[in-house]
Design a protein around this motif. Structure first.
Motif: not given
Length: 252
Positions: A149-151, A153-163, A171-174, A220-230
């Protein structure tokens, strides 16, 4: 099946089979989506997917592809043949690939596939887990939080606390409270009664299906949409956590 003393690792050889994003090449290529479980030998749950520079391959391209027969590949070979009958072939149904150890410390099997004029290969490697022989697992949900998640998913534009895309904050804790026992937000998945994480049931957990790409078109789409999959190892980590009941703090 429940983990005992082995883990599953996938070692990629040559170009063409990847667990990552679509190949940038203009020709039709194959890739694998991998999950896994183990019970002394290893069983990989795999789907073969085809793309052409991010676009779908033509049905004729897919029909020309073939898997070289081999022990353990009967299921994925049958799924491949079934895919050739689809009007718009993209991914095969998930099928098991069994890697036997034959009493040895490691087991190895190589899938060979003809795609046009090329031969592509993927090696499946089964070997003992690092904690083999121990009294239990050493990973926890915090391990998944850090490695996945931290590496990714939980980015500012995806599944982070802001977006919190799709209403999902990882995000950690949530993340734990937003996943375990929580209904999927996707309308089609929610209508089918899917939970983001169904404790004890990885195959029906929407989180894992999204990461593996084992979803219906309306889901929907396979996750993550961007970046390297797990990686295959991290996907297996998530599967084992869910199968163990999705504990919040206890090791699995």
């Amino acid at each position: 099946m429940k983990m005992r003393d082995r883990t599953v690792l996938a070692v990629m050889l040559l170009v063409g089979f990847t667990t990552g994003e679509a190949s940038a090449r203009s020709t039709c290529r194959a890739k694998l989506q991998i999950g896994g479980a183990a019970d002394g030998g290893c069983t990989f749950s795999v789907s073969l997917c085809f793309d052409q520079g991010g676009a779908s391959c033509s049905p004729d391209d897919v029909r020309q592809a073939s898997i070289v027969p081999g022990a353990g590949f009967e299921g994925i070979s049958a799924a491949m043949e079934a895919l050739k009958g689809d009007a718009a072939p993209v991914c095969t149904a998930a099928a098991d690939v069994r890697v036997a150890t034959h009493g040895k410390r490691k087991g190895r099997a190589v899938l060979k596939m003809h795609t046009g004029k090329t031969i592509e290969r993927l090696t499946f490697l089964c070997q003992p887990a690092r904690n083999a022989g121990g009294s239990g697992g050493s990973a926890t949900f915090a391990t998944i939080q850090k490695k996945v998640f931290d590496a990714t998913c939980a980015t500012p534009t995806c599944h982070g606390a802001a977006a919190a895309a799709g209403g999902l904050n990882l995000a950690a804790g949530a993340a734990y409270g937003n996943l375990v026992g929580v209904a999927a937000a996707n309308p089609a998945a929610a209508a089918a009664g899917a939970l983001r994480v169904a404790p004890g049931d990885p195959d029906h957990s929407f989180l894992l299906r999204k990461l593996l790409g084992q979803i219906a078109p309306a889901e929907g789409s396979r996750m993550p949409l961007v970046g390297t999959p797990p990686s295959a190892a991290n996907l297996d980590l998530i599967r084992r956590w869910i199968a163990a009941g999705a504990p919040e703090t206890a090791p699995f």
